[in-house]
Design a protein around this motif. Structure first.
Motif, PDB file in Angstrom:
ATOM      1  N   HIS A   1     -67.381 125.859 -46.478  1.00 27.78           N
ATOM      2  CA  HIS A   1     -68.055 124.404 -47.352  1.00 27.78           C
ATOM      3  C   HIS A   1     -67.297 123.280 -47.791  1.00 27.78           C
ATOM      4  O   HIS A   1     -67.394 122.273 -48.410  1.00 27.78           O
TER       5      HIS A   1
ATOM      6  N   THR B   1     -74.219 129.813 -43.813  1.00 27.72           N
ATOM      7  CA  THR B   1     -74.985 128.872 -44.902  1.00 27.72           C
ATOM      8  C   THR B   1     -75.608 129.955 -45.852  1.00 27.72           C
ATOM      9  O   THR B   1     -76.868 130.661 -45.729  1.00 27.72           O
TER      10      THR B   1
ATOM     11  N   GLY C   1     -74.987 126.200 -50.860  1.00 30.72           N
ATOM     12  CA  GLY C   1     -74.217 125.611 -50.110  1.00 30.72           C
ATOM     13  C   GLY C   1     -72.890 126.010 -49.938  1.00 30.72           C
ATOM     14  O   GLY C   1     -72.709 125.287 -49.200  1.00 30.72           O
ATOM     15  N   SER C   2     -72.607 127.093 -49.964  1.00 30.12           N
ATOM     16  CA  SER C   2     -71.067 128.717 -49.562  1.00 30.12           C
ATOM     17  C   SER C   2     -71.251 128.083 -47.883  1.00 30.12           C
ATOM     18  O   SER C   2     -73.105 128.774 -47.645  1.00 30.12           O
ATOM     19  N   MET C   3     -70.379 128.173 -47.980  1.00 30.96           N
ATOM     20  CA  MET C   3     -70.430 128.421 -45.979  1.00 30.96           C
ATOM     21  C   MET C   3     -69.718 128.828 -46.116  1.00 30.96           C
ATOM     22  O   MET C   3     -68.462 129.092 -46.658  1.00 30.96           O
TER      23      MET C   3
END
Length: 114
Positions: A50, A100, A105-107
């Motif tokens: 991200h 995701t 919003g973490s990827m």
């Protein structure tokens, strides 16, 4: 170096998790340097993909981002990095999946070795 020492000893890992940096060059060079230490069928994880979405060391055209490198792979099955030749990694990739985490919003990216 650590990688050379591990290779000389024949040490391989089932999983390596890169959670060290949000910087594009560090993520991509870590993949290039440590992927040879992953066992066949093992997994390499890039935890902070991200960070490609802005800030850190992203170029304005995003040509250097890890996400750009991964999206290129999804389209062409080739790995291209502005930080170096990724052909040796590319030849050993079985599959790449991008995840995701909803709401955060973490990827993260999971790269499975042949």
């Amino acid at each position: 170096t650590f990688v050379k020492e591990m290779q000389d000893k024949g040490v391989l890992f089932d999983i390596i998790i890169d959670d060290a940096s949000h910087l594009m060059f560090a993520q991509q060079l870590t993949l290039k340097q440590l992927f040879p230490l992953v066992k066949q069928g093992g997994i390499f994880v890039i935890e902070d993909v991200h960070s490609s979405l802005g800030g850190y060391d992203c170029l304005p055209d995003e040509s250097n981002t890890t996400l750009t490198m991964l999206n290129h792979y999804f389209k062409t099955k080739t790995l291209r990095s502005v930080y170096g030749d990724m052909q040796a990694v590319e030849e050993e990739v079985n599959n790449i999946e991008l995840f995701t985490v909803d709401g955060t919003g973490s990827m993260s990216c999971f790269i499975k070795k042949k």
